[in-house]
Design an enzyme around this catalytic site. Sequence first.
Site, PDB file in Angstrom:
ATOM      1  N   SER B  89      10.098 -62.244  92.402  1.00 32.91           N
ATOM      2  CA  SER B  89      10.675 -62.750  93.637  1.00 32.91           C
ATOM      3  C   SER B  89       9.927 -62.295  94.876  1.00 32.91           C
ATOM      4  CB  SER B  89      12.136 -62.313  93.748  1.00 32.91           C
ATOM      5  OG  SER B  89      12.193 -60.906  93.739  1.00 32.91           O
ATOM      6  N   LYS B 138      13.794 -56.812  97.809  1.00 28.73           N
ATOM      7  CA  LYS B 138      13.683 -58.018  98.638  1.00 28.73           C
ATOM      8  C   LYS B 138      13.345 -57.595 100.060  1.00 28.73           C
ATOM      9  CE  LYS B 138      15.546 -60.994  95.564  1.00 28.73           C
ATOM     10  NZ  LYS B 138      14.910 -60.379  94.429  1.00 28.73           N
TER      11      LYS B 138
END
Lengths: 197, 217
Positions: B89, B138
């Site tokens: 991600s 993230k």
Amino acid sequence: MITLMIPKTKGKIIPIEPSSPSAAAMSRFVRRLAGIPWRQIAGEASSVGLLMAQGLCAVHVVSEHVLGVAFPRGPSMLPALNMAGDVLLTDKVSPRRGWVGPGDVVLLLSPEDPRKIVAKRVLGMEGDEVTYPVDAGNSDATKTVVVPQGHIWVQGDNIYSSNDSRQFGPVPYGLVKGKMSYRIWPPSRIGSIDSKE
Amino acid sequence: SLRLHGTEEDCSDRTSSQCIRFRAQFTAFLQCFCTSEVQILPVCSDRIVLIMGARSQLWSIAKMSVTGGVIGVTISDRYVTVVAIKGHSMHPTMTATDSALRGDIVLAEKACLDQYKFSRGDVILFKCPSNHKEVFVKRLIGLPGEWIQLPASSEIIKVPQGHCWVEGDNAARSWDSRSFGPIPLGLINGRVTHIIWPPSKIGRVERKWPEDRIPPF
């Protein structure tokens, strides 16, 4: 200004006779300083310092991962916990292993301010249906909600004075930091915290 | 224990001063190679029994490893920790591979958890809101109290107090706040500061704002 000439002979410092009383005092002081076992003191200080660091690390590991102490304050968990002055043992192993269930009193980081730690009772785990009074004291209206996956519903025992999941919703299980298991102060109430549904 | 056999000529009379001196010198010689105490006992006239504490050596190794472990856990909890990245991600900033090391290895600092003061664009580690056992990495897009625009639509939402909005750099393969909403700051585990493996990627992880996003207000 007084100048002391110090010639070096084979590594040894031989002081020259000083010419005035203050010079004599200073040379006595310098000799005193040289006589203090600096290296030994530094060695002992560093070993004591190392021991203290090891002790502090051990205290941190135990209080963060095994068993901690908590001093809850506030009216939201009356009558189970006093407003102030209670000392509770916090079990830090259970939340990590998932051994927390409905009825347990837990310590969690507040979802409204992560620097605040709050104590509340778990009413529902993921998938449970929780019915709660919407506006306690003013009306009897209740609402039913299903707790989402990975979350828990927490409520204070004193529903009239508690900021909990009725205001900020179900909280992720990852915010739970400890389970309050045993009260060790005041002496009149020493014992385990009742877990009630 | 180790038995050393001396001869009668060497140590016929165990009380003789020569025998005592020999034992003392031999003990000192062996002490150089042993961390635990070395003892030579004159059991009988033609034998020297050498006792070496093998058990106490194991004990000191155990003590050192427990101390090292405790100090390591404390440092990893409060100051800096090392994490291996799994998942794609955050590509291309950080990637996972199928090799034995499972991907990039990063350094994360824990000093930010003291006051929970973060900046937009920080890369953070946090516990997944729907599974407390998983840790995600993230980028922080929205701080508490900010209004941000959802990327796909023209919707504008406010990030609640005590929460933050996170998104992965690789938008196509990132399960982030666009799916599970803003996350409480209390779930954050640390802030990623450096990549330390593979050697081609060693360096700081910079605070970066995604190119096509309108900054929040």
